[in-house]
Scaffold this active site. Structure first.
Site, PDB file in Angstrom:
ATOM      1  CG  ASP A  68      49.276 -15.817  14.867  1.00  0.00           C
ATOM      2  OD1 ASP A  68      48.962 -14.786  15.489  1.00  0.00           O
ATOM      3  OD2 ASP A  68      49.115 -16.959  15.317  1.00  0.00           O
ATOM      4  CE1 TYR A 110      45.340 -15.226  21.364  1.00  0.00           C
ATOM      5  CE2 TYR A 110      45.090 -12.870  21.699  1.00  0.00           C
ATOM      6  CZ  TYR A 110      45.688 -13.929  21.038  1.00  0.00           C
ATOM      7  OH  TYR A 110      46.633 -13.696  20.076  1.00  0.00           O
ATOM      8  CE1 TYR A 129      47.749 -18.292  21.632  1.00  0.00           C
ATOM      9  CE2 TYR A 129      47.073 -20.374  20.667  1.00  0.00           C
ATOM     10  CZ  TYR A 129      47.122 -18.997  20.629  1.00  0.00           C
ATOM     11  OH  TYR A 129      46.555 -18.316  19.580  1.00  0.00           O
ATOM     12  CG  HIS A 163      45.929 -11.148  13.653  1.00  0.00           C
ATOM     13  ND1 HIS A 163      47.197 -10.679  13.945  1.00  0.00           N
ATOM     14  CD2 HIS A 163      45.957 -12.480  13.951  1.00  0.00           C
ATOM     15  CE1 HIS A 163      47.946 -11.673  14.393  1.00  0.00           C
ATOM     16  NE2 HIS A 163      47.221 -12.773  14.391  1.00  0.00           N
TER      17      HIS A 163
END
Length: 317
Positions: free
Chosen positions: A103, A147, A230, A290
Site C-alpha cells: 500500500d 475514499y 492522504y 488488497h
C-alpha cells in the site's frame, strides 16, 4: 509471535517502534506497512522469513502503532518516513536490505530505492504499483466520493471517523478494502456509511486481530495517518524524478480481486512499470484482496522467501 522482539529507535527526538525476529548476522528484510495497518500486519511474513534464515524488521511509521507521533502530525511528510527508514537501518547497523512494502508503504519504499539504491538488495511491493513521481495523480480521475479524495479534505475524515469508536473505524476500513469494489460514497454519504454494522469481518481476519489493531490506533489516533499518505505531497526525489529507474530486482504481488486493479489494471497488465523497473516480475494471486498477505499468508510467504533466496547473494556477508 513469542519470538518477536520489540525495541525503540531514537530518530529526530521520537521513539520509533521496531519489531524484529531472526539472527542479526542474517540478511535483513525490512517490512513497511500501509493503512490501516501497523507492524502487526506482517506477523505471518516475519516468522516465515526468519525461519528461512533472514532477519525480519518491521517498524511502525512515526505516528502509527507504538511509535511516537510527531509534534505536528499535520506537517508529517513522505520525506520524514523515508528518512526514518534510513535512520532505523543505520541504528541497527544494516548497510543493505531487502524491502517488502504494501500500500502506501510501497510509495515510501519506491522513494527510498530511488534515493538510496546502494542500500537496496531487492524490493517486493504488494498491492501498489510504481508510477513516476512527475506523473502521480492524487485523484486517479475518480469521482468526488472516492475514499482517497474524501480523506484528502481536512476535517472530512475526522468528522466521519469521530462518529464511531476507533476499533469500529479500523473494522470498517478492513471490510471495505477487502472487497473488489472501489470504495466510493454517494454525494450524501460518508465513507464509514458504506459498511453496515452487521457486515462480517473477512474470514481470515479475527476479532483478536481487530482488537490488536484497535488498541494501537486508540493509542496513536489517525492524525498522522490521514496526513501521510492522504494529504502529504508525494516526495520530490530530485534529478531522478524525470528518468526514474529502479535497477534492483523487484517483485510485484497483486491480488486478482484487489480493488486497486480496477483503478490501474491496464497499466499493471501492460507491464507499464517495466519502463522504470526493468528487473520486474509480476505475480497475480487468484482471489487475492488488497490484504493478500494476511488472506493467503502461506502462498505469499512462499513467494517472498523464493525471491529472497534467489537474490540473497546481493547482500554482503
Amino acid at each position: 509471535m513469542d519470538k518477536v522482539l520489540h525495541k525503540s529507535v531514537q530518530v529526530d527526538g521520537l521513539k520509533l517502534h521496531v519489531a524484529e525476529v531472526g539472527s542479526e548476522s542474517s540478511p535483513a528484510v525490512i517490512f513497511l506497512h500501509g493503512f490501516p495497518e501497523i507492524w502487526y500486519t506482517w506477523r505471518y511474513q516475519m516468522i516465515a522469513v526468519a525461519n528461512a534464515g533472514f532477519r525480519a524488521i518491521a517498524p511502525d511509521f512515526r505516528g502509527y502503532g507504538l511509535s511516537d507521533s510527531p509534534a505536528e502530525p499535520e506537517k508529517a511528510s513522505f520525506a520524514d518516513f523515508v528518512n526514518d527508514i534510513v535512520s532505523i537501518l543505520d541504528s541497527l547497523g544494516i548497510s543493505k536490505v531487502f524491502v517488502v512494502a504494501k500500500d502506501f508503504g510501497a510509495m515510501v519504499a519506491f522513494s527510498f530505492v530511488l534515493l538510496h539504491p546502494e542500500k537496496v538488495a531487492g524490493l517486493i511491493s504488494l498491492g501498489m504499483i510504481f508510477v513516476p513521481p512527475g506523473a502521480y495523480k492524487r485523484s486517479f480521475a475518480l469521482p468526488e466520493g472516492f475514499y482517497v479524495r474524501r480523506w484528502q479534505e481536512p476535517g472530512r475524515a475526522e468528522a466521519d471517523f469521530g462518529r464511531l469508536d476507533v476499533k469500529t473505524v479500523v473494522r470498517n476500513i478492513y471490510i471495505l478494502f477487502s472487497k473488489s469494489e472501489i470504495p466510493i460514497a454517494d454525494e450524501n454519504q460518508e465513507i464509514m456509511d458504506l459498511v453496515k454494522p452487521t457486515s462480517p469481518l473477512p474470514s481470515w481476519f479475527t476479532e483478536e486481530d481487530l482488537a490488536t489493531y484497535g488498541a494501537l490506533y486508540e493509542r496513536s489516533g489517525f492524525r498522522t495517518a490521514l496526513q501521510v499518505p492522504y494529504r502529504a505531497t508525494y516526495l520530490d526525489v530530485g534529478p531522478v524524478e524525470h528518468d526514474p529507474k529502479m535497477e534492483a530486482p523487484t517483485l510485484l504481488i497483486m491480488g486478482e480481486e484487489d480493488y486497486v486493479m480496477k483503478i490501474m489494471d491496464e497499466y499493471v497488465r501492460s507491464d507499464g512499470m517495466k519502463k522504470y523497473v526493468p528487473n520486474l516480475e509480476t505475480i497475480y494471486v487468484p482471489h487475492g484482496s488488497h490484504f493478500v498477505h494476511e488472506q493467503f499468508p502461506d502462498h505469499v510467504n512462499q513467494l517472498i522467501v523464493t525471491f529472497l533466496d534467489r537474490n540473497k547473494h546481493r547482500v554482503p556477508v
